[in-house]
Design an enzyme around this catalytic site. Structure first.
Site, PDB file in Angstrom:
ATOM      1  N   ASN A  13       1.011  -1.720  -0.301  1.00  0.00           N
ATOM      2  CA  ASN A  13       0.209   0.254  -0.323  1.00  0.00           C
ATOM      3  C   ASN A  13       1.399   1.414  -0.480  1.00  0.00           C
ATOM      4  O   ASN A  13       1.082   1.948   0.852  1.00  0.00           O
ATOM      5  CB  ASN A  13      -0.882  -0.343   0.927  1.00  0.00           C
ATOM      6  N   PRO A  14       0.632   2.361  -1.131  1.00  0.00           N
ATOM      7  CA  PRO A  14       2.010   3.119  -1.635  1.00  0.00           C
ATOM      8  C   PRO A  14       1.673   4.439  -0.204  1.00  0.00           C
ATOM      9  O   PRO A  14       2.780   4.988   0.201  1.00  0.00           O
ATOM     10  CB  PRO A  14       1.406   3.494  -2.654  1.00  0.00           C
ATOM     11  N   LYS A  16       0.233   4.246   2.537  1.00  0.00           N
ATOM     12  CA  LYS A  16       0.453   4.260   3.713  1.00  0.00           C
ATOM     13  C   LYS A  16       2.408   4.098   4.440  1.00  0.00           C
ATOM     14  O   LYS A  16       2.657   5.106   5.259  1.00  0.00           O
ATOM     15  CB  LYS A  16       0.968   2.095   4.130  1.00  0.00           C
ATOM     16  N   ASP A  73      -0.367  -3.552  10.077  1.00  0.00           N
ATOM     17  CA  ASP A  73      -1.861  -4.176  10.007  1.00  0.00           C
ATOM     18  C   ASP A  73      -3.073  -3.288  10.268  1.00  0.00           C
ATOM     19  O   ASP A  73      -2.890  -2.691  11.211  1.00  0.00           O
ATOM     20  CB  ASP A  73      -2.694  -5.388  10.205  1.00  0.00           C
ATOM     21  N   PHE A 152      -7.100   7.664   2.390  1.00  0.00           N
ATOM     22  CA  PHE A 152      -7.406   6.904   1.257  1.00  0.00           C
ATOM     23  C   PHE A 152      -8.325   6.102   2.858  1.00  0.00           C
ATOM     24  O   PHE A 152      -8.669   6.428   3.286  1.00  0.00           O
ATOM     25  CB  PHE A 152      -5.465   6.645   1.067  1.00  0.00           C
ATOM     26  N   TYR A 154     -11.453   4.445   4.281  1.00  0.00           N
ATOM     27  CA  TYR A 154     -12.346   4.515   4.270  1.00  0.00           C
ATOM     28  C   TYR A 154     -12.275   6.303   5.311  1.00  0.00           C
ATOM     29  O   TYR A 154     -13.135   6.922   5.643  1.00  0.00           O
ATOM     30  CB  TYR A 154     -12.653   3.498   5.720  1.00  0.00           C
ATOM     31  N   ASP A 155     -10.909   6.914   4.661  1.00  0.00           N
ATOM     32  CA  ASP A 155     -11.169   8.467   5.058  1.00  0.00           C
ATOM     33  C   ASP A 155     -12.380   9.505   5.145  1.00  0.00           C
ATOM     34  O   ASP A 155     -12.449  10.307   6.102  1.00  0.00           O
ATOM     35  CB  ASP A 155      -9.809   8.848   4.869  1.00  0.00           C
ATOM     36  N   LYS A 175      -3.342  14.314   9.643  1.00  0.00           N
ATOM     37  CA  LYS A 175      -4.054  12.915  10.204  1.00  0.00           C
ATOM     38  C   LYS A 175      -2.749  12.603  10.717  1.00  0.00           C
ATOM     39  O   LYS A 175      -2.876  11.776  11.660  1.00  0.00           O
ATOM     40  CB  LYS A 175      -4.283  12.683   8.430  1.00  0.00           C
TER      41      LYS A 175
HETATM   42  P1  IMP Z   1      -4.712  -3.721   5.058  1.00  0.00           P
HETATM   43  O1  IMP Z   1      -3.575  -2.652   4.497  1.00  0.00           O
HETATM   44  O2  IMP Z   1      -4.539  -5.589   4.895  1.00  0.00           O
HETATM   45  O3  IMP Z   1      -3.697  -3.475   6.621  1.00  0.00           O
HETATM   46  O4  IMP Z   1      -5.630  -2.876   5.113  1.00  0.00           O
HETATM   47  C1  IMP Z   1      -6.224  -2.455   5.964  1.00  0.00           C
HETATM   48  C2  IMP Z   1      -7.513  -0.953   4.673  1.00  0.00           C
HETATM   49  O5  IMP Z   1      -7.744  -0.934   6.375  1.00  0.00           O
HETATM   50  C3  IMP Z   1      -6.891  -0.347   4.182  1.00  0.00           C
HETATM   51  O6  IMP Z   1      -6.975  -0.941   3.080  1.00  0.00           O
HETATM   52  C4  IMP Z   1      -8.502   0.773   3.930  1.00  0.00           C
HETATM   53  O7  IMP Z   1      -9.107   0.336   3.659  1.00  0.00           O
HETATM   54  C5  IMP Z   1      -8.504   0.651   5.826  1.00  0.00           C
HETATM   55  N1  IMP Z   1      -7.450   1.878   6.200  1.00  0.00           N
HETATM   56  C6  IMP Z   1      -6.042   1.209   7.488  1.00  0.00           C
HETATM   57  N2  IMP Z   1      -5.694   2.352   7.451  1.00  0.00           N
HETATM   58  C7  IMP Z   1      -6.825   3.572   7.278  1.00  0.00           C
HETATM   59  C8  IMP Z   1      -6.212   4.935   7.056  1.00  0.00           C
HETATM   60  O8  IMP Z   1      -5.839   5.632   7.766  1.00  0.00           O
HETATM   61  N3  IMP Z   1      -7.380   5.224   6.504  1.00  0.00           N
HETATM   62  C9  IMP Z   1      -8.629   4.633   5.098  1.00  0.00           C
HETATM   63  N4  IMP Z   1      -8.471   3.259   5.586  1.00  0.00           N
HETATM   64  C10 IMP Z   1      -7.568   2.702   6.322  1.00  0.00           C
END
Ligand code: IMP
Length: 197
Positions: A13-14, A16, A73, A152, A154-155, A175
């Site tokens: 996830n770029p 993150k 995660d 990104f 659900y923000d 943020k």
């Molecule tokens: P992961 O990459 O498996 O940890 O999935 C995390 C998912 O949770 C992301 O794809 C988003 O849908 C959601 N998520 C996690 N952090 C955020 C955030 O900071 N803002 C909005 N959605 C988030």
């Protein structure tokens, strides 16, 4: 001056990577995304902590370089959905927009929209030792419609407690100061600065 610490991040996830580097830069820590076709973690944990650990250990296992590996995660937990989508946040529906639409649909007839973003971080070394874990939470509620264009996931539908704005209406710095990831990462950075060199 201490040397820069480089940490390989087990994520695809770029957003993150970008958010984390913005926070870590002043502390001379750099996160580099792991680009490796063998990185295919089986995210079957029941908690954010378990999945962060699975991802960090998988990154350490498949990488042929690097000393430190970290994974995040994270996800959205909504009270009315019994804590869901939770660890399934990324797979709740096919695209980010469809995920938001599904969330709003599932909350359509409910006024109890309390929610929280959760982030677990796990740091390991290249021998597979777990060095440190952190967790961050930010509380809020789910809006009735999309607002804001930053961030990104659900923000755009997450209204932060105490601020009458969605996460997507905040600047990057705003943020990072209050987000689940920002809090967990700052504590992780404090630990790194006092324990790694
Ligand atoms: P992961 O990459 O498996 O940890 O999935 C995390 C998912 O949770 C992301 O794809 C988003 O849908 C959601 N998520 C996690 N952090 C955020 C955030 O900071 N803002 C909005 N959605 C988030």
């Amino acid at each position: 001056m201490a040397d820069k610490i480089t940490i390989i991040l087990g994520t695809s996830n770029p957003h993150k990577v970008f958010e984390m580097n913005k926070i870590a830069k002043p502390f001379d820590i750099e996160f580099i995304p792991l680009v490796n076709e063998n990185f295919n973690p089986n995210e079957n944990g029941k908690t954010f902590e378990e999945n962060a650990k699975i991802k960090a250990l998988e990154a350490a296992k498949v990488s042929n370089k690097g000393k430190y590996f970290m994974a995040d995660d994270s996800g959205l937990c909504v009270d009315f959905l019994g804590g869901g989508p939770g660890v399934h946040s990324a797979r709740y529906a096919e695209t980010p927009l469809k995920r938001i639409e599904k969330l709003l649909f599932n909350l359509k007839f409910d006024s109890k929209r309390d929610a929280r973003f959760v982030c677990a971080l796990c740091l390991v070394d290249n021998e597979g030792n777990i060095l440190h874990t952190e967790k961050g939470i930010v509380k809020g509620r789910i809006a009735h419609s999309i607002k804001g264009t930053n961030g990104f996931g659900y923000d755009p539908v997450f209204i932060v407690d105490g601020i009458n704005k969605t996460m997507a209406e905040l600047s990057e710095d705003e943020k990072n100061t209050l987000s689940h990831r920002g809090q967990a990462l700052l504590n992780m950075i404090k630990w790194i600065k006092s324990n790694l060199n």
